[in-house]
Design an enzyme around this catalytic site. Structure first.
Site, PDB file in Angstrom:
ATOM      1  N   ARG A 103      36.604  72.871  81.321  1.00  0.00           N
ATOM      2  CA  ARG A 103      38.275  73.001  82.220  1.00  0.00           C
ATOM      3  C   ARG A 103      38.683  73.501  82.019  1.00  0.00           C
ATOM      4  O   ARG A 103      39.301  72.972  81.127  1.00  0.00           O
ATOM      5  CB  ARG A 103      37.699  71.557  83.363  1.00  0.00           C
ATOM      6  CG  ARG A 103      38.094  72.205  84.964  1.00  0.00           C
ATOM      7  CD  ARG A 103      38.802  70.928  85.401  1.00  0.00           C
ATOM      8  NE  ARG A 103      40.037  70.087  85.734  1.00  0.00           N
ATOM      9  CZ  ARG A 103      40.324  69.259  85.387  1.00  0.00           C
ATOM     10  NH1 ARG A 103      40.139  68.645  86.526  1.00  0.00           N
ATOM     11  NH2 ARG A 103      41.655  68.871  85.539  1.00  0.00           N
ATOM     12  N   THR A 107      42.922  77.862  85.560  1.00  0.00           N
ATOM     13  CA  THR A 107      42.134  78.005  87.053  1.00  0.00           C
ATOM     14  C   THR A 107      41.464  76.830  87.278  1.00  0.00           C
ATOM     15  O   THR A 107      41.119  77.327  88.749  1.00  0.00           O
ATOM     16  CB  THR A 107      41.436  78.994  86.935  1.00  0.00           C
ATOM     17  OG1 THR A 107      40.320  78.792  85.638  1.00  0.00           O
ATOM     18  CG2 THR A 107      41.495  80.013  85.952  1.00  0.00           C
ATOM     19  N   ASP A 203      42.921  62.138  81.164  1.00  0.00           N
ATOM     20  CA  ASP A 203      41.802  62.782  80.584  1.00  0.00           C
ATOM     21  C   ASP A 203      40.869  61.741  79.523  1.00  0.00           C
ATOM     22  O   ASP A 203      41.064  61.174  78.410  1.00  0.00           O
ATOM     23  CB  ASP A 203      42.388  63.927  79.463  1.00  0.00           C
ATOM     24  CG  ASP A 203      41.875  64.813  79.082  1.00  0.00           C
ATOM     25  OD1 ASP A 203      41.308  66.031  79.159  1.00  0.00           O
ATOM     26  OD2 ASP A 203      40.705  64.638  78.728  1.00  0.00           O
ATOM     27  N   ASP A 206      39.574  63.135  76.102  1.00  0.00           N
ATOM     28  CA  ASP A 206      41.085  62.280  75.260  1.00  0.00           C
ATOM     29  C   ASP A 206      41.025  61.737  74.543  1.00  0.00           C
ATOM     30  O   ASP A 206      41.445  61.064  73.687  1.00  0.00           O
ATOM     31  CB  ASP A 206      42.550  62.970  75.507  1.00  0.00           C
ATOM     32  CG  ASP A 206      42.838  64.555  75.470  1.00  0.00           C
ATOM     33  OD1 ASP A 206      41.519  65.301  75.556  1.00  0.00           O
ATOM     34  OD2 ASP A 206      43.202  65.100  76.068  1.00  0.00           O
TER      35      ASP A 206
HETATM   36  C1  PRP Z   1      36.385  66.257  82.100  1.00  0.00           C
HETATM   37  C2  PRP Z   1      35.591  65.125  82.867  1.00  0.00           C
HETATM   38  C3  PRP Z   1      34.777  66.001  83.609  1.00  0.00           C
HETATM   39  C4  PRP Z   1      35.890  66.992  84.124  1.00  0.00           C
HETATM   40  C5  PRP Z   1      36.394  66.999  85.608  1.00  0.00           C
HETATM   41  O1  PRP Z   1      36.411  67.442  81.210  1.00  0.00           O
HETATM   42  O2  PRP Z   1      34.674  64.567  81.528  1.00  0.00           O
HETATM   43  O3  PRP Z   1      34.336  67.332  83.356  1.00  0.00           O
HETATM   44  O4  PRP Z   1      36.650  67.252  83.333  1.00  0.00           O
HETATM   45  O5  PRP Z   1      36.929  68.225  86.347  1.00  0.00           O
HETATM   46  P1  PRP Z   1      35.912  68.717  86.982  1.00  0.00           P
HETATM   47  O6  PRP Z   1      35.300  68.140  88.638  1.00  0.00           O
HETATM   48  O7  PRP Z   1      37.023  69.340  87.956  1.00  0.00           O
HETATM   49  O8  PRP Z   1      34.764  69.558  86.788  1.00  0.00           O
HETATM   50  P2  PRP Z   1      36.914  68.266  80.382  1.00  0.00           P
HETATM   51  O9  PRP Z   1      37.532  69.709  80.932  1.00  0.00           O
HETATM   52  O10 PRP Z   1      38.739  67.650  80.298  1.00  0.00           O
HETATM   53  O11 PRP Z   1      35.832  68.313  78.224  1.00  0.00           O
HETATM   54  P3  PRP Z   1      36.269  67.732  78.272  1.00  0.00           P
HETATM   55  O12 PRP Z   1      35.129  66.228  78.630  1.00  0.00           O
HETATM   56  O13 PRP Z   1      35.758  67.567  76.730  1.00  0.00           O
HETATM   57  O14 PRP Z   1      37.360  66.796  77.516  1.00  0.00           O
HETATM   58  N1  URA Z   2      39.170  65.210  84.053  1.00  0.00           N
HETATM   59  C1  URA Z   2      39.663  64.292  82.744  1.00  0.00           C
HETATM   60  O1  URA Z   2      38.989  63.984  82.216  1.00  0.00           O
HETATM   61  N2  URA Z   2      40.656  63.407  84.467  1.00  0.00           N
HETATM   62  C2  URA Z   2      41.107  64.101  85.286  1.00  0.00           C
HETATM   63  O2  URA Z   2      41.947  63.218  86.161  1.00  0.00           O
HETATM   64  C3  URA Z   2      40.474  65.270  86.204  1.00  0.00           C
HETATM   65  C4  URA Z   2      39.848  66.257  85.218  1.00  0.00           C
END
Ligand code: PRP
Ligand code: URA
Length: 213
Positions: A103, A107, A203, A206
């Protein structure tokens, strides 16, 4: 869309530890794994089975086994990977497809950097794994990939969801006309101005795997 929120004291107990900022990565990973096993039990309630005749040491009897085509489990990388073991433990014969999404933190739009899915998903039950449903962009994007491949039965398994994300996701699956169930451990209060779930757990990627720049 059918929404199932798990109402169970063990789920609430494990979620509380997961949310705690003091919980370290190894404990976080173990808790995600345990929570997914509990969620998977509910998420697979409608999994298709076929009758099978077997012989016990005492008699012949009828049982069931997972129907063909076998279900497809799709973790959304990165954080969804932390849920894969818990799901495949319950359904070892399921196959696994991958979607990688990140994400954009400005944006809040998801960008797809990996996709490895069977071309034809007609007649196949799909189980999508992502711990967080925030704006719903990532989960929605993944379900759109599945719908493009003719999937018509999707169950999404998330740990936490924001009400705004659930509504956006509901509108998308209605538009796609795809039968969808969303199983979550909890629905939180809201999204904050950065698009994070409140109170949430931070997150998820993370906390599972460490911070990447
Ligand atoms: C996080 C989470 C989802 C997304 C949710 O992933 O694991 O995939 O954000 O957000 P949304 O509903 O607003 O799309 P992230 O993009 O942080 O990637 P990661 O899993 O690699 O940390
Ligand atoms: N992605 C995450 O990992 N945590 C949140 O709270 C939102 C998006």
């Amino acid at each position: 869309m059918h929404l199932k929120v798990l109402d169970h004291p063990l789920v609430a107990h494990k979620l509380t530890h997961l949310r705690n900022v003091k919980t370290d990565s190894p404990t976080f990973r173990a808790l995600v794994d345990e929570l997914v096993t509990l969620l998977a039990y509910e998420a697979t309630r409608g999994v298709r089975v076929t009758p099978v005749r077997i012989t016990t040491p005492v008699a012949e009897t009828e049982g069931v086994e997972l129907a063909d085509p076998k279900p497809l489990v799709v973790p959304i990388l990165r954080a969804g990977l932390g849920m894969l073991g818990g799901m495949t433990r319950l359904m070892p014969t399921a196959e696994v497809g991958f979607v990688g999404m990140i994400r954009d933190e400005q944006t809040l739009q998801p960008f797809t950097y990996a996709e490895r899915l069977p071309q034809d998903l007609s007649g196949r039950q799909c189980f999508v794994l992502d711990p967080m449903l925030a704006t719903g962009g990532s989960l929605g994007g993944c379900v759109r990939f599945l719908a493009d491949r003719k999937a018509d039965d999707v169950t999404c398994v998330c740990l936490l969801a924001a009400p705004e994300g659930i509504e956006r996701f509901r509108m998308l699956v209605d538009e796609l006309q795809i039968s969808t169930t969303l199983v979550v451990a909890a629905v939180d209060e809201r999204l904050n101005e950065l698009g994070y779930i409140v109170p949430g757990l931070g997150d998820a990627g993370d906390r599972l795997y460490g911070v990447v720049d």
